[in-house]
Every structure is written in structure tokens, then in C-alpha cells.
Design a protein around this motif. Structure first.
Motif, short mmCIF file in Angstrom:
data_model
loop_
_atom_site.label_atom_id
_atom_site.label_comp_id
_atom_site.label_asym_id
_atom_site.label_seq_id
_atom_site.Cartn_x
_atom_site.Cartn_y
_atom_site.Cartn_z
N LYS A 175 0.83 -1.21 0.00
CA LYS A 175 0.00 0.00 0.00
C LYS A 175 0.86 1.25 0.00
O LYS A 175 0.60 2.22 -0.73
CB LYS A 175 -0.93 0.01 1.21
CG LYS A 175 -1.89 1.19 1.24
CD LYS A 175 -2.80 1.14 2.45
CE LYS A 175 -3.82 2.28 2.40
NZ LYS A 175 -3.19 3.60 2.32
N SER A 176 1.92 1.24 0.80
CA SER A 176 2.82 2.38 0.82
C SER A 176 3.48 2.59 -0.53
O SER A 176 3.66 3.71 -1.00
CB SER A 176 3.88 2.18 1.91
OG SER A 176 4.83 3.22 1.89
N TYR A 177 3.84 1.47 -1.19
CA TYR A 177 4.45 1.54 -2.53
C TYR A 177 3.46 2.16 -3.51
O TYR A 177 3.82 3.03 -4.32
CB TYR A 177 4.85 0.14 -2.98
CG TYR A 177 5.57 0.10 -4.30
CD1 TYR A 177 6.96 0.12 -4.36
CD2 TYR A 177 4.87 0.03 -5.51
CE1 TYR A 177 7.63 0.08 -5.58
CE2 TYR A 177 5.53 0.00 -6.73
CZ TYR A 177 6.91 0.02 -6.75
OH TYR A 177 7.56 -0.01 -7.96
N ASN A 178 2.20 1.72 -3.45
CA ASN A 178 1.17 2.27 -4.33
C ASN A 178 0.98 3.76 -4.10
O ASN A 178 0.87 4.55 -5.04
CB ASN A 178 -0.16 1.54 -4.08
CG ASN A 178 -0.54 0.65 -5.25
OD1 ASN A 178 0.07 0.67 -6.31
ND2 ASN A 178 -1.56 -0.15 -5.05
N ASP A 179 0.93 4.16 -2.83
CA ASP A 179 0.71 5.57 -2.51
C ASP A 179 1.88 6.43 -2.96
O ASP A 179 1.71 7.59 -3.33
CB ASP A 179 0.50 5.73 -1.00
CG ASP A 179 -0.79 5.07 -0.52
OD1 ASP A 179 -1.66 4.81 -1.37
OD2 ASP A 179 -0.91 4.80 0.69
N THR A 180 3.08 5.86 -2.92
CA THR A 180 4.28 6.62 -3.27
C THR A 180 4.48 6.74 -4.77
O THR A 180 4.76 7.82 -5.30
CB THR A 180 5.52 5.98 -2.63
OG1 THR A 180 5.33 5.91 -1.21
CG2 THR A 180 6.78 6.80 -2.93
N PHE A 181 4.33 5.62 -5.47
CA PHE A 181 4.69 5.57 -6.89
C PHE A 181 3.49 5.51 -7.84
O PHE A 181 3.65 5.61 -9.05
CB PHE A 181 5.60 4.37 -7.16
CG PHE A 181 6.87 4.39 -6.37
CD1 PHE A 181 7.92 5.22 -6.73
CD2 PHE A 181 7.02 3.59 -5.24
CE1 PHE A 181 9.09 5.24 -6.00
CE2 PHE A 181 8.19 3.60 -4.51
CZ PHE A 181 9.24 4.43 -4.88
N HIS A 189 -0.60 3.74 -8.85
CA HIS A 189 -1.16 2.42 -9.14
C HIS A 189 -0.57 1.75 -10.37
O HIS A 189 -0.41 0.52 -10.36
CB HIS A 189 -2.68 2.53 -9.27
CG HIS A 189 -3.37 2.84 -7.97
ND1 HIS A 189 -3.55 1.90 -6.99
CD2 HIS A 189 -3.89 3.99 -7.48
CE1 HIS A 189 -4.17 2.44 -5.96
NE2 HIS A 189 -4.39 3.72 -6.23
N ARG A 229 13.10 -4.52 -2.85
CA ARG A 229 13.50 -3.36 -2.06
C ARG A 229 14.21 -2.35 -2.95
O ARG A 229 14.87 -2.70 -3.91
CB ARG A 229 14.41 -3.78 -0.90
CG ARG A 229 13.67 -4.55 0.17
CD ARG A 229 14.59 -5.14 1.22
NE ARG A 229 13.83 -5.78 2.28
CZ ARG A 229 13.29 -6.98 2.19
NH1 ARG A 229 13.42 -7.69 1.07
NH2 ARG A 229 12.60 -7.48 3.20
N HIS A 257 13.64 3.88 -1.68
CA HIS A 257 12.56 4.51 -0.93
C HIS A 257 11.41 3.55 -0.64
O HIS A 257 10.31 4.00 -0.31
CB HIS A 257 12.02 5.71 -1.71
CG HIS A 257 13.05 6.76 -1.99
ND1 HIS A 257 13.58 7.56 -1.01
CD2 HIS A 257 13.65 7.12 -3.16
CE1 HIS A 257 14.47 8.39 -1.55
NE2 HIS A 257 14.53 8.13 -2.86
N PHE A 258 11.64 2.27 -0.77
CA PHE A 258 10.56 1.33 -0.49
C PHE A 258 11.11 -0.02 -0.09
O PHE A 258 12.27 -0.36 -0.37
CB PHE A 258 9.64 1.17 -1.70
CG PHE A 258 10.27 0.39 -2.84
CD1 PHE A 258 10.09 -0.98 -2.96
CD2 PHE A 258 11.04 1.04 -3.81
CE1 PHE A 258 10.66 -1.69 -4.00
CE2 PHE A 258 11.62 0.34 -4.85
CZ PHE A 258 11.43 -1.03 -4.95
#
Length: 673
Positions: free
Chosen positions: A347-353, A355, A412, A415-416
């Protein structure tokens, strides 16, 4: 384009007026020349669809060969003559133009749509031929070759008209002005040609002014189609009721015509019989085409129904099917291992980069997972960020495959960090059916997820425990002791996975409501008053309210609320009785009582563990669940050696619970329910 449209309209008025004033032949010829000229002007002025209208213009130009009969009305010409062959050229160009016209305007068309158009054109032509031959020409005595030849023009007009009409109806085409002009033009030409054939059959060699006017207006209507811009429509993707009715009507009418011919009701009319046979032939081809198309659609839908559209892995539906099929072949020596994975940090990856990047990550991880278990099993995507594997083979091979699958679902960057929580179940050791295996693996997966330091439940629990410790340090130590005992008892009762984790969290936080109780009441050295007891009895409800603020702790809040309910129904706050009390709450209650009796409190001295056990057994069946008391006693007696002198009852319980946690199977085989 507007100027051309005006020219066509003006010419149409002149044609109608001139036809009834006696200048039919010349008016018809002029109409043909104007129609061809308008079409070629369109080709020159407008770049769009030049090939279509150039072919159409050539056809109209070829049709002007009919002017031969106007210029030389009394010349002896055998049928068919050169002008007639030129007219056939017109129909060839017209059919090519109509096909190009439909292709340029109708998107999403099916291949079978062309067959539907052909069937419609042939059926309409056959029915009109039947009407002309056996109604208008019955007993006329005219040379059948002349009639057949003249009727050929009407058949060609009707075929093109039927083709366009059926394509429009079956294709779901919203008819534009150009298509209407085509349909009106060929309808007028067909009517004029049929009237001309009737006139010839009855001996009227010169057509009437009405027939001539229809010819001229029809040709101008065809030219008017060139004065309208292209309008794109979308065809329906599935054959609807219109196509079914068309095929049924066309096939049955053709069978009827052939049957009537066979029993002598219809005379020897080659055009009619040929058209009927052609309708049946094309209908059979259309039927075979439909079977092949439906077979391809069914196969594609089956693949889509069992495949994840994003990653290409098998989906949840396919997992259930494979699991049901494989369970029957699983045995103790060759078990089937089910592994469920839920991504952590996705979810954090989606929010950062975003969908799209998240979808690409899922595709990469899915391919890595499939490669990791390719030698021993199959990979699945269950939806969202959940994956699954089915692994066949011995326990050691399955463990290696699960480990490789776990590692493959990690990625990894600067930033993620994305990983996965895992839960597994072996068949038949852990479960004997698909539903139980999926439930157990799911419980274990979420149990592992909630133990992660960054999980919502873990973070909420840590904050509350810190607040409880700061408020009353002794409550934190007491909670840990109750937790160790409760976990050990739950393991003996056969509680696992998510339920075990919820029980452990509830045991840690069962006193969280006491942070709202005044210290004067908590630390009072003597007995509490009735009013103070009523205030104290509110702490389970206060604890539930505090825990319900964190969504991840809502299941824990329910256990905390009932953690002081008695087996006989005299507890608080809801006076639940017997099996109305949740399993976890019953276990926490008896472990809390044992821990309270064996610890030093401001209002009483600690008891020896054996004395506390005696008291628990005495109250079993009234205050405590008898089964929970029995399991707690078994836990406390499970040690192989006496407690060291320095080891407290709480420490002994901790040792016992850790021992049970490392045991492959729980010692007890009965649940608390």
C-alpha cells in the motif's frame, strides 16, 4: 458538400417534373450523368474515403451506358447487349463500394456480420422473385430468358438493399444520412426494375413515366450519399435476437420455396431456385461460423475465468478447483502444502509511486513467484496483493519451495521495501478439506502479519501497553503473566492462527480500561466499597471503548469486554453465561484469577501456586469454565522438573507456554467449545 447536395435536390425536382411531362428517357440519362459527376466532384474535393467514392463514381459512369437505349430507341439490339454488361459493371462497383462503406463506418464488426448481410440480400431477392414470377408474370407467355435477364437488375438491387438493411439491423448501426440515401436509392431502383419487368411481360416495351422517374430519382439518391460526411458507429459484439430471427426466417422460407418447387407448386424458374439454394448454403456456412465463434468465445471465457488478468497466474477460482482435485491424492508421506502470502508494504508503494507502478510490481512478483515454485507446484494470485502456492511432495521439499516463494515476493529499493507475510497448511496433516486448509493458512498468515513491528495491530498494542505501564507499572507485568498462561492454555485447547493472536493481545490488554480508574481505588489497601466496586466493574467496557478506536484491535476489544464474565452468569458487565462467553475470554478469566492469587497485591498476600490451583478447581463450574481450569492445571503441571526456588509462578507459566509453542502439534486434541 452543401452545394453538391443542392444540385442533387434541384435535379431530383427536374427529374420528377420532366418524367411526367414526357421526357422520361432524356431525364433519366441526365440524372445518371449528374449522379456520376457529383460523385467525382466529391472525390476531387474531399480527401476522406476517396477510394470508396471513386469506385462508386466508376459504377455510375458505367451505368450511363443505358443512354444507348435513349439515343437509339429503335435500334435492333439483342439481349444482353453491351449496355447491359456495363450495367452489370455498375452492380459490381456498387457492391464493392457498399462493403467499403460499411467497413469505414461500422467498428467492432464481427466476421459473421458479412454473412448475415449476404443471407438477408439473397432472401429478399428470392422472395421478390417469387412474387414477380408467380403473381405478375403468371401465364404471360413472354420469353423466360428476357424475363430472367431483366429481373436480374431487380435481384441485384434487392440483394444490395437487403445486405445494407441486415447489416444495419444486426450490427446495431444507427443509420446516418448517407446510409439512408443508399437504402432509398436501391429501393427505388428495385421497384422501378420490377415494374419494368412486369411492363415487358405484358407487352408494354416502353416503360411508363413513373418507372422512368423512379430510375432517375433512385440514381440521384445514390449520388446524394456522396454528399454526406462519414459517421462512425459501433457494432454489437454478440449476435442478438435480430440475427436469430433472420437466420430462422431465411432458412425456413428457402426450404419452403424448394419444397414447393419439388412438389410442382412452383414452376421451373432458375433464378428463384438458385436464390433459394444459395440462401440455404450461406445459412449453413453462417451456422458453422457461429459454432466456431461461440467455441472460441467459450474457450476464451474459460481461460479468463480461471486466470488473473494482470499477472497471468491462475486465480482464486482455479485454486479452489486445483485444491479439490489434489486433495484426494495427498497422503502422509506425500502431503499437499498450501501457502498463502499477503504483501507487506505494498500500500505504501502504491501511494508513493502510483497504481500503474503498483501493477507492474505485482506482475514482476507474480512471475518471480511462478518461477520459484515451478519445479514443485503452482502459483496463484487471489486478488489485490494476495498470492498463493500449491506445493506437492515431501515436507522438506515443500519447506524449501515455500521458503523460495517467500523470498521471491520481496523487492527493495531506495525509498521502499516490499515483503510478504506467509501462512501455510499441510493436507492431510493440518486439514482434510479445501475450506479448512484455506482457513487455517489464512489464520496463520494474518497471525504472522500482526506480529510484524510495522503492523497496525502491533503498533496500536505497543502504544497501549506503554500507556498502561506508565499509568500502573504493576499492571503491565501482570498482563504479561496472564498472556503467557493464556497462550499455553489456548495451545492445549487447539486454538491456532489468528484466534491465538487475538487471544494473546486480549490477555495483554485485558486491564487497559483500568487507566481510567483512579489510583486511590486501584491501590486501596483495604476492601472496596460498593460504590468503588461498581466503578471498578466498568473497566472491561472502558477497555472495549479504548480498543475499538483502533480498527485492527476490534476483535481483541470483544474478548476484553467479556474477560470478567462468570460461568454461572454472575459476572460483569453483560452477565453472560456458559458458552455465551467467548472462548478466549474464558481462558483469560481463569488465567487472570490464577495470576492475581499468586502475586502480591495491596489488599492481600500472594498464595502458593498449589493453593491457587485448589481454589480454581473448587470454583470450576460456578466462577470458571471447568474445561479451562483443567487445561490450565495441565499447563502448570507440564514441566518435567520442579520450579527452581527463584522461579515465580509467572516465570513457570512463561516456560510452559514457550515449550508448547515449540511443540509441532498441540498436546490436547479438543477445543474449548
Amino acid at each position: 458538400m452543401k452545394v453538391l447536395r443542392v444540385i442533387v435536390v434541384v435535379m431530383g425536382v427536374v427529374v420528377v417534373a420532366g418524367g411526367f411531362l414526357g421526357g422520361g428517357g432524356l431525364i433519366r440519362g441526365a440524372a445518371l450523368v449528374v449522379a456520376a459527376a457529383v460523385t467525382f466532384v466529391r472525390v476531387i474535393l474531399v480527401k476522406e474515403e476517396r477510394l470508396l467514392w471513386a469506385v462508386w463514381g466508376v459504377g455510375l459512369l458505367a451505368w450511363t451506358g443505358q443512354l444507348h437505349y435513349v439515343v437509339f430507341p429503335h435500334a435492333a439490339v439483342s439481349f444482353p447487349a453491351v449496355p447491359d454488361y456495363l450495367a452489370l459493371g455498375f452492380y459490381g462497383c456498387a457492391m464493392v463500394s457498399v462493403v467499403l462503406f460499411v467497413k469505414s463506418r461500422l467498428h467492432g464488426r464481427r466476421k459473421s456480420l458479412w454473412l448475415d448481410g449476404v443471407i438477408g440480400g439473397l432472401a429478399l431477392s428470392a422472395l421478390m422473385s417469387l412474387f414477380v414470377f408467380h403473381t405478375a408474370l403468371a401465364g404471360s407467355g413472354v420469353d423466360s430468358q428476357i424475363v430472367d435477364g431483366q429481373l436480374g437488375y431487380a435481384i441485384a438491387d434487392l440483394f444490395i438493399l437487403g445486405f445494407i438493411a441486415v447489416v444495419v439491423l444486426v450490427g446495431g448501426w444507427r443509420v446516418g444520412l448517407a446510409a439512408r440515401a443508399f437504402m432509398v436509392g436501391f429501393a427505388l431502383l428495385a421497384l422501378a426494375d420490377c415494374m419494368y419487368v412486369v411492363a415487358v411481360a405484358k407487352g408494354a416495351l416502353v416503360p411508363t413515366s413513373l418507372v422512368t422517374s423512379l430510375w432517375a430519382v433512385g440514381s440521384l439518391s445514390l449520388a446524394a450519399a456522396a454528399t454526406h460526411r462519414r459517421r462512425i458507429c459501433h457494432a454489437a459484439h454478440a449476435t442478438g435476437l435480430v440475427a436469430v430471427v433472420l437466420l430462422g426466417f431465411s432458412g425456413m422460407s428457402s426450404l419452403g420455396l424448394l419444397a414447393a418447387y419439388a412438389i410442382g407448386l412452383v414452376g421451373r424458374t432458375p433464378a428463384l431456385i438458385g436464390l433459394a439454394a444459395a440462401v440455404l448454403g450461406v445459412t449453413v456456412v453462417r451456422f458453422c461460423s457461429s459454432l466456431l465463434e461461440n467455441s472460441r468465445i467459450l474457450k476464451a471465457s474459460q481461460v479468463q475465468a480461471l486466470t488473473d488478468s494482470l499477472t497471468g497466474l491462475r486465480n482464486r477460482r482455479r485454486l479452489v478447483i486445483d485444491l479439490e482435485n489434489a486433495i484426494g491424492h495427498a497422503c502422509e508421506s506425500e502431503p499437499l502444502t498450501l501457502g498463502l502470502f499477503d504483501l507487506d508494504g505494498f500500500k505504501s508503494y502504491n501511494d508513493t509511486f502510483g497504481h500503474p507502478a503498483g501493477d507492474q510490481l505485482l506482475v514482476r512478483l507474480g512471475h518471480k513467484l511462478a518461477a520459484a515454485v515451478a519445479d514443485h507446484g503452482t502459483a496463484y494470485r487471489l486478488g489485490g496483493d494476495e498470492f498463493c502456492v500449491l506445493v506437492h511432495g515431501a515436507a522438506n521439499d515443500a519447506a524449501r519451495a515455500l521458503s523460495a516463494a517467500h523470498l521471491s515476493l520481496a523487492e527493495r529499493g531506495q525509498h521502499f521495501s516490499v515483503g510478504a507475510s506467509c501462512g501455510s497448511a499441510r493436507i492431510p496433516q493440518d486439514a482434510r478439506d479445501a475450506e479448512a486448509a484455506l482457513y487455517l493458512a489464512d489464520q496463520r498468515m494474518y497471525g504472522e502479519k500482526n506480529q510484524r513491528p510495522d503492523s497496525a495491530r502491533r503498533q496500536s498494542r505497543d502504544v497501549l501497553l506503554k500507556a498502561l505501564h506508565e499509568r500502573q507499572p504493576t499492571l503491565g507485568a501482570h498482563g504479561q503473566g496472564v498472556t503467557d498462561l493464556a497462550v499455553a492454555v489456548a495451545l492445549r485447547a487447539g486454538i491456532k492462527g489468528e484466534q491465538l493472536d487475538e487471544l494473546a493481545r486480549a490477555a495483554e490488554l485485558h486491564d487497559i480500561g483500568k487507566i481510567a480508574i483512579p489510583e486511590a481505588i486501584l491501590n486501596k489497601p483495604g476492601p472496596l466499597s460498593q460504590e468503588e466496586w461498581e466503578f471498578m466493574h466498568r473497566h472491561p467496557m472502558l477497555g472495549e471503548r479504548i480498543l475499538n478506536v483502533a480498527p485492527a484491535l476490534k476483535p481483541v476489544a470483544k474478548l476484553v469486554r467479556s474477560s470478567h464474565e462468570r460461568w454461572d452468569g454472575n459476572g460483569y458487565p453483560d452477565r453472560l453465561k456458559g458458552h455465551q462467553i467467548p472462548n478466549g475470554s474464558r481462558i483469560i478469566f481463569v488465567c487472570d484469577a490464577f495470576n492475581a492469587m499468586t502475586e502480591e497485591r495491596p489488599y492481600h498476600a500472594s498464595q502458593a501456586p498449589q493453593e491457587a490451583i485448589t481454589e480454581l478447581r473448587r470454583c470450576a463450574g460456578t466462577q470458571f469454565d471447568p474445561r479451562a481450569v483443567t487445561l490450565l492445571c495441565q499447563v502448570l503441571e507440564h514441566q518435567t522438573a520442579p520450579n527452581p526456588p527463584h522461579q515465580s509462578a509467572r516465570q513457570a507459566a512463561h516456560v510452559a507456554s514457550r515449550s508448547l509453542l515449540t511443540t509441532p502439534e498441540p498436546p490436547g486434541d479438543a477445543t474449548l467449545i
